[in-house]
Scaffold this motif. Structure first.
Motif, short mmCIF file in Angstrom:
data_model
loop_
_atom_site.label_atom_id
_atom_site.label_comp_id
_atom_site.label_asym_id
_atom_site.label_seq_id
_atom_site.Cartn_x
_atom_site.Cartn_y
_atom_site.Cartn_z
N PHE A 172 3.29 4.36 -4.04
CA PHE A 172 4.29 3.40 -3.54
C PHE A 172 5.59 4.10 -3.19
N LEU A 173 6.01 5.01 -4.08
CA LEU A 173 7.32 5.62 -3.89
C LEU A 173 7.34 6.63 -2.76
N ARG A 174 6.14 7.12 -2.40
CA ARG A 174 6.09 8.15 -1.38
C ARG A 174 5.84 7.57 0.02
N ALA A 175 5.05 6.49 0.08
CA ALA A 175 4.56 6.02 1.38
C ALA A 175 5.67 5.44 2.24
N LYS A 176 5.60 5.76 3.52
CA LYS A 176 6.59 5.26 4.48
C LYS A 176 6.01 4.13 5.34
N VAL A 177 4.67 4.02 5.29
CA VAL A 177 4.01 3.01 6.13
C VAL A 177 3.06 2.18 5.25
N ALA A 178 3.05 0.86 5.47
CA ALA A 178 2.12 0.00 4.75
C ALA A 178 1.32 -0.83 5.73
N VAL A 179 0.09 -1.15 5.33
CA VAL A 179 -0.76 -2.03 6.14
C VAL A 179 -1.13 -3.21 5.27
N SER A 180 -0.97 -4.41 5.81
CA SER A 180 -1.31 -5.60 5.04
C SER A 180 -2.15 -6.55 5.88
N GLY A 181 -2.68 -7.55 5.23
CA GLY A 181 -3.25 -8.70 5.93
C GLY A 181 -2.27 -9.83 5.73
N ALA A 182 -2.74 -11.06 5.85
CA ALA A 182 -1.91 -12.20 5.52
C ALA A 182 -2.81 -13.37 5.17
N ASN A 183 -2.36 -14.19 4.24
CA ASN A 183 -3.11 -15.40 3.92
C ASN A 183 -2.80 -16.50 4.93
N PHE A 184 -1.55 -16.55 5.35
CA PHE A 184 -1.15 -17.56 6.33
C PHE A 184 -0.12 -16.96 7.27
N THR A 243 7.87 1.07 7.53
CA THR A 243 7.12 0.39 8.59
C THR A 243 6.03 -0.47 7.96
N LEU A 244 5.91 -1.70 8.43
CA LEU A 244 4.87 -2.60 7.92
C LEU A 244 4.02 -3.09 9.09
N ILE A 245 2.71 -2.89 8.97
CA ILE A 245 1.79 -3.33 10.02
C ILE A 245 0.84 -4.36 9.40
N SER A 246 0.83 -5.58 9.94
CA SER A 246 -0.03 -6.61 9.38
C SER A 246 -1.13 -6.96 10.36
N VAL A 247 -2.37 -6.89 9.87
CA VAL A 247 -3.52 -7.24 10.71
C VAL A 247 -3.99 -8.63 10.30
N VAL A 248 -3.94 -9.55 11.24
CA VAL A 248 -4.12 -10.96 10.90
C VAL A 248 -5.11 -11.63 11.86
N GLY A 249 -6.13 -12.26 11.31
CA GLY A 249 -7.06 -13.02 12.15
C GLY A 249 -6.34 -14.21 12.77
N ILE A 250 -6.72 -14.54 13.99
CA ILE A 250 -5.97 -15.60 14.69
C ILE A 250 -6.15 -16.96 14.03
N GLU A 251 -7.14 -17.11 13.16
CA GLU A 251 -7.38 -18.41 12.53
C GLU A 251 -6.46 -18.64 11.32
N LYS A 252 -5.61 -17.65 11.02
CA LYS A 252 -4.76 -17.77 9.83
C LYS A 252 -3.53 -18.63 10.07
N LEU A 253 -3.35 -19.09 11.30
CA LEU A 253 -2.14 -19.83 11.62
C LEU A 253 -2.07 -21.22 10.99
N VAL A 254 -0.88 -21.60 10.60
CA VAL A 254 -0.59 -23.00 10.31
C VAL A 254 0.65 -23.33 11.13
#
Ligand code: SF4
Lengths: 244, 476
Positions: free
Chosen positions: B197-209, B235-246
């Motif tokens: 955590f302390l070293r990384a400069k880039v993160a990749v996430s998903g999303a619930n909504f 830097t934060l990169i989020s990969v999100v399926g299009i069906e996650k929208l509300v």
């Protein structure tokens, strides 16, 4: 009351004791039972396996056979669920058939529903001096929501000792052609069910579907467990002096 | 990868796996039932959840554009990815542009679906999973077997062995005297992850909504590791399926009740992180969303099938599924296992491969999944719908023994006289095969029945014959 019996293809061919017992119970309660000879099968096996077009012939014979009745009773929660939930799906696109399905489906009842809701009876005058455990089959429990109706009927049977089945609500693993398409999973599920049945120490396993009983019974028999399987109708038909 | 029936057979042979699964699923089933039972408006909540999702899916184009505009306005960048390859390329390029060679990841089904970790590795970038269970899976060179508890198939002793063996290879090693005490295991994971955590400069996430009106992304989790990923890197990169929208922020009110109760059996999940674009001086200063299709618009085009896109990945259907309970997730050959996997995967990937064709049949249609699904996806009906698709697409060029039996049965059931004739043959066969009313062995494909179960012999006399004999007058 004039009632048409839907014996179901499995009841008719393999397990006639269930439809026979259904006739006995209904007649004892004053119904006039008819067996429309043109009937065959509800078509569920075809629909559930993906052969929807092939299910049509069954649905057609079903609506033709029962068109004139206001009350149809079947000793199978699964087949009744198929009539109520799947016939419309199968008839889709065929206007005449869809209309016929829509007309008949609400009049088709599973045995325990018919006894408790339509006839208003829970004590059918049965006598069965044995230790019994009851398996609520998935389609009766989840598609028809028969709830505790079968248990109320069983509790009213004289001398019957009802014992609770552990994990009763879990599927036995029959699932129609699932039993052949995924035999290993089906048997693993059935083996757990059979183990739970044996744990109860019951002499008889009762359910409202001959199909599930065929599967669990097939395992109990292979294991030489000595536990008998009986359809709910058979127990409700049993009377003093005619112990089954 | 073998198709489900064979894969399931292999998994069934693993007694430890079955024990671990039965234990874990029965505990979580009980917890879920308890907390769901506490709410007297659960049925209405469930209806609201289904309705919001259905509405969003029917207006998805509008909401996606609204979302893109809101994200952009908040200082983020939206990327559109048609398939896995495109999504992976976008993420790899974004990481490369930062000059970094590693990323931390918060558990995300979407990145598993596109196999992002492999794509990153091929590009010389290390991806570190930070969800505890996901870390166990990654260190064990294994695949997740559950949506929510990816390492559900592992027990504590196995986890200790994996930590001891693998942690030192990729970072802070596990202490030599590590035991299988949960607190000790968590401590080892914490120390191992902290360095990353302390070293990384880039993160990749998903999303619930993903909230369309505000451009906000939402991640819910239990450990707080996700929040570290979402806040510490540049830097934060989020990969999100299009069906996650509300559509609206208020809609979260419904889902943040439905999700934790259905998934972990908690009234509220411990960490709910929401973020909207970038905030100068606080959190990641560069933010990207990759909106992923990857088969979703195909599913959307299917009137019956599209309801699977309502799924909020709570995993309640896995936990009640008697088939999943005995085989575990790997047997499905799909990132999404269990009942939802059996209907979602064949829609996302199509039904051409043997694995995908077998998925709609990996269920006894018991209906337990439909009962618990917080967005009321009728999974049993969907399974039947997809089975029809599989049968109809295969028709004509290939006849299985089941096809033959089905056609024959359809012909017989088309007419009562044919059924009566078949019953006479069956009754007669009883004399040949059925001593004492039971059959121990049948020929293939029916041997699949008799290998482990006795079969009943056809009745000596069909009901129909009995009726004619006894009440002949009444029959019509
Ligand atoms: S299908 Fe329903 S129960 Fe299953 S994971 Fe999705 S939302 Fe949860």
């Amino acid at each position: 009351m004039r009632v048409a019996l839907f014996a179901t293809c499995l009841g008719d061919t393999m397990f006639p004791a269930a439809p026979k017992a259904t006739v006995q119970v209904l007649e004892r309660l004053g119904c006039e039972v008819e067996f429309p000879a043109a009937q065959t099968c509800c078509g569920q096996m075809h629909t559930n396996t993906g052969y929807r077009k092939q299910a049509k012939s069954s649905v057609r014979t079903f609506v033709d056979a029962f068109a004139d009745y206001d009350a149809v009773v079947a000793p199978s929660g699964s087949c009744v669920a198929s009539v109520r939930h799947q016939h419309a799906m199968v008839a889709d696109g065929d206007r005449t058939l869809s209309r016929a399905v829509e007309r008949i489906a609400p009049h088709v009842h599973e045995l325990s529903e018919f006894l408790v809701d339509v006839l208003g009876v829970t004590d059918v005058g049965a006598y069965f001096p044995h230790r019994v455990t009851y398996h609520p089959t998935c389609h009766s429990a989840r598609l028809l929501r028969v709830g505790d109706r079968p248990l109320r009927l069983l509790r009213a049977v004289r001398s019957l000792e009802l014992v609770e089945l552990p994990a009763a609500e879990q599927c036995c693993g029959f699932g129609g052609t699932f039993a052949l398409k995924n035999p290993d999973v089906s048997v693993a599920m059935g083996a757990d069910k059979a183990r739970h049945v044996r744990e109860t120490g019951a002499e008889v396993l009762c359910a409202g579907d001959s199909s599930c009983l065929m599967h669990i019974g097939g395992l109990l028999s292979r294991q030489r467990s000595g536990v008998r399987v009986m359809h709910l109708a058979e127990i409700l038909a049993a009377t003093e002096g005619a112990d089954r | 990868m073998p198709a489900f029936p064979q894969a399931a057979k292999q998994q069934l042979a693993n007694a430890q796996l079955r024990h671990n699964l039965a234990d874990a699923t029965s505990t979580i089933r009980r917890k879920r039932a308890d907390v769901v039972g506490e709410l007297d408006d659960w049925a209405q909540l469930r209806e609201a959840g289904a309705a919001i999702k259905t509405h969003t899916l029917s207006n998805l184009d509008t909401y996606l554009e609204q979302f893109e505009a809101a994200v952009t306005a908040a200082g983020g960048t939206v990327h559109w990815a048609r398939d896995a390859e495109e999504a992976n390329r976008i993420v790899v390029d974004l990481v490369r542009a930062t000059g970094e060679r590693e990323v931390v990841k918060v558990k995300s089904m979407a990145t598993q679906e596109i196999e992002l970790n492999d794509a990153l590795r091929a590009a010389g970038i290390d991806a570190w999973e930070t969800d505890l269970a996901e870390l166990i899976v990654q260190l064990g060179h294994d695949a997740p077997s559950h949506i929510l508890v990816p390492a559900i198939h592992r027990n504590r002793a196995e986890i200790r062995d994996i930590f001891r063996r693998e942690m030192g290879e990729v970072g802070t090693p596990a202490p030599d005297d590590l035991t299988d005490d949960p607190a000790r295991l968590a401590e080892a994971a914490r120390r191992h992850l902290r360095e990353k955590f302390l070293r990384a400069k880039v993160a990749v996430s998903g999303a619930n909504f993903a909230v369309a009106e505000t451009g906000t992304l939402v991640v819910v989790e239990s450990e707080g590791n996700g929040r570290m990923c979402l806040t510490l890197p540049e830097t934060l990169i989020s990969v999100v399926g299009i069906e996650k929208l509300v559509p609206r922020w208020e809609d979260l009110e419904v889902f943040l009740q439905l999700l934790p109760r259905s998934s972990t059996g908690e009234r509220m999940n411990p960490y709910t992180s929401t973020w909207t674009g970038v905030t100068p001086g606080d959190g990641p200063q560069s933010f990207h969303v990759v909106l992923l299709d990857n088969g979703r618009t195909n599913a959307l085009a299917d009137e019956v099938g599209r309801q699977a896109l309502r799924c909020i990945r709570c995993s309640a259907c896995l936990n009640v599924c008697p088939v999943y309970e005995r085989t575990g997730g790997h047997a499905y050959g799909s990132v999404y296992p269990g009942p939802i996997g059996a209907v979602l995967t064949p829609q996302l990937r199509g039904t051409t491969s043997e694995v995908d064709k077998a998925l709609p049949y990996a269920s006894s249609l018991c209906g337990a999944c439909y009962d618990v699904c917080p967005v009321a996806i009728n999974i049993p009906d969907l399974l039947v719908h997809l089975r029809t698709r599989v049968v109809e697409q295969d028709r004509g060029w290939r006849s299985t023994p089941v096809d033959v039996l089905m056609s024959l049965a359809s012909w017989v059931f088309g007419d009562a006289k044919r059924l009566a004739a078949a019953q006479r043959v069956a009754s007669w066969s009883r004399k040949v095969i059925g001593r004492k009313g039971t059959i121990g062995r049948l020929p293939p494909p029916l041997s699949r029945w008799t290998d482990a179960r006795d079969a009943p012999a056809p009745a000596e006399e069909s009901f129909r014959t009995w009726w004619e004999r006894n009440r002949g007058g009444g029959a019509r």
